[in-house]
Design a protein around this motif. Structure first.
Motif, PDB file in Angstrom:
ATOM      1  N   ALA A 131       4.706 -12.010   4.524  1.00 28.40           N
ATOM      2  CA  ALA A 131       4.481 -13.031   3.495  1.00 28.40           C
ATOM      3  C   ALA A 131       5.634 -13.047   2.500  1.00 28.40           C
ATOM      4  O   ALA A 131       6.134 -14.123   2.120  1.00 28.40           O
ATOM      5  CB  ALA A 131       3.161 -12.764   2.782  1.00 28.40           C
ATOM      6  N   ARG A 132       6.066 -11.862   2.079  1.00 29.68           N
ATOM      7  CA  ARG A 132       7.194 -11.791   1.135  1.00 29.68           C
ATOM      8  C   ARG A 132       8.466 -12.339   1.769  1.00 29.68           C
ATOM      9  O   ARG A 132       9.244 -13.060   1.130  1.00 29.68           O
ATOM     10  CB  ARG A 132       7.397 -10.345   0.681  1.00 29.68           C
ATOM     11  N   TYR A 133       8.688 -11.993   3.034  1.00 26.48           N
ATOM     12  CA  TYR A 133       9.892 -12.449   3.742  1.00 26.48           C
ATOM     13  C   TYR A 133       9.903 -13.972   3.857  1.00 26.48           C
ATOM     14  O   TYR A 133      10.935 -14.615   3.630  1.00 26.48           O
ATOM     15  CB  TYR A 133       9.934 -11.810   5.132  1.00 26.48           C
ATOM     16  N   LEU A 134       8.752 -14.556   4.197  1.00 30.41           N
ATOM     17  CA  LEU A 134       8.691 -16.002   4.376  1.00 30.41           C
ATOM     18  C   LEU A 134       8.805 -16.743   3.047  1.00 30.41           C
ATOM     19  O   LEU A 134       9.355 -17.853   2.996  1.00 30.41           O
ATOM     20  CB  LEU A 134       7.389 -16.379   5.093  1.00 30.41           C
ATOM     21  N   ARG A 135       8.314 -16.155   1.975  1.00 31.62           N
ATOM     22  CA  ARG A 135       8.490 -16.784   0.663  1.00 31.62           C
ATOM     23  C   ARG A 135       9.946 -16.741   0.237  1.00 31.62           C
ATOM     24  O   ARG A 135      10.458 -17.679  -0.393  1.00 31.62           O
ATOM     25  CB  ARG A 135       7.612 -16.101  -0.384  1.00 31.62           C
ATOM     26  N   HIS A 136      10.623 -15.656   0.588  1.00 32.07           N
ATOM     27  CA  HIS A 136      12.042 -15.525   0.253  1.00 32.07           C
ATOM     28  C   HIS A 136      12.899 -16.470   1.087  1.00 32.07           C
ATOM     29  O   HIS A 136      13.977 -16.893   0.656  1.00 32.07           O
ATOM     30  CB  HIS A 136      12.493 -14.074   0.468  1.00 32.07           C
ATOM     31  N   SER A 137      12.421 -16.805   2.295  1.00 33.35           N
ATOM     32  CA  SER A 137      13.149 -17.706   3.202  1.00 33.35           C
ATOM     33  C   SER A 137      12.207 -18.853   3.590  1.00 33.35           C
ATOM     34  O   SER A 137      11.693 -18.896   4.721  1.00 33.35           O
ATOM     35  CB  SER A 137      13.610 -16.950   4.451  1.00 33.35           C
ATOM     36  N   PRO A 138      11.947 -19.769   2.686  1.00 33.91           N
ATOM     37  CA  PRO A 138      10.883 -20.765   2.884  1.00 33.91           C
ATOM     38  C   PRO A 138      11.119 -21.733   4.032  1.00 33.91           C
ATOM     39  O   PRO A 138      10.176 -22.420   4.448  1.00 33.91           O
ATOM     40  CB  PRO A 138      10.839 -21.496   1.538  1.00 33.91           C
TER      41      PRO A 138
END
Length: 231
Positions: A131-138
């Protein structure tokens, strides 16, 4: 040598005869369909692949586009894609993945397209990193959703906060043993001193896994010819 196009069984692809090989093509998984659009693209979709072990894709790490959609993937080893530093496109749609290791994409600095739709992600504490990774790379893996637990089913992973990814009781590593545990010697072959001897064993395909340290494989596929691979 790996030949593109469909084939009824893996032996169609393993035609090297007494020629040195440093790598096993595609890590000895059974490939029925390979669509290659230039040397930088490998489409391995629709092949019923279940596991990507750390050696499965060895030898093709220089590619920029890897497609593994519509297989039956349940596990990808933590180290399987670590060397794919030039990868720009990775698609894993429509598989059976429940979990992905937190370092899976750590070396993919050029990744611009990631697709993880239609998997079976179990959104517990082990997947909070995603989730954190996808928020950082939307722009990556949009609309990747939880399949379980029930109260998170259908939720967009990128929209969830860390505290929503909960583990109860003893946390077990979600990675399947198939990814990290390989048989010492494939049945009914004989193994000694780096040599795996599968001659005259009536095998219908090349063994899926070999012990670490293997330097040579002797095999008769479908009793048609003896084939030797060197590492």
């Amino acid at each position: 040598m790996v030949f593109p196009g469909p084939a009824p069984s893996v032996h169609k692809y393993w035609l090297a005869e007494r020629k040195p090989r440093k790598e096993f093509p595609m890590g000895l998984i059974e490939i029925r369909r390979i669509n290659t659009f230039g040397p930088e693209v490998k489409d391995l979709s629709h092949n019923s692949i279940t596991v990507i072990g750390r050696k499965t894709l060895r030898g093709i790490t220089a590619i920029k586009n890897l497609q593994l959609d519509n297989n039956h993937l349940t596990c990808i080893d933590d180290l399987a894609l670590r060397s794919f530093k030039d990868l720009e496109i990775l698609t894993l749609n429509n598989n059976n993945l429940t979990w992905i290791g937190k370092d899976m994409f750590s070396n993919m600095f050029r990744l611009r397209t990631l697709r993880l739709n239609d998997n079976l992600f179990h959104c517990d504490c082990q997947l909070s990193w995603l989730a954190r990774y996808l928020r950082h790379s939307p722009r990556l893996a949009q609309y990747t959703r939880c399949n379980s637990p029930n109260h998170l089913k259908g939720q967009n992973i990128a929209d969830l906060q860390d505290q929503e990814f909960k583990c109860s009781g003893l946390v077990e590593k979600a990675i399947s043993g198939e990814c990290i545990s390989e048989p010492q010697c494939p049945h009914p072959c004989r193994c000694a001193d780096g040599i795996v001897d599968c001659r005259e064993k009536a095998l219908s395909k090349v063994p899926d896994h070999l012990p670490d340290g293997t330097t040579e494989l002797f095999i008769t596929v479908l009793k048609q010819k003896d084939v030797i691979y060197w590492f």
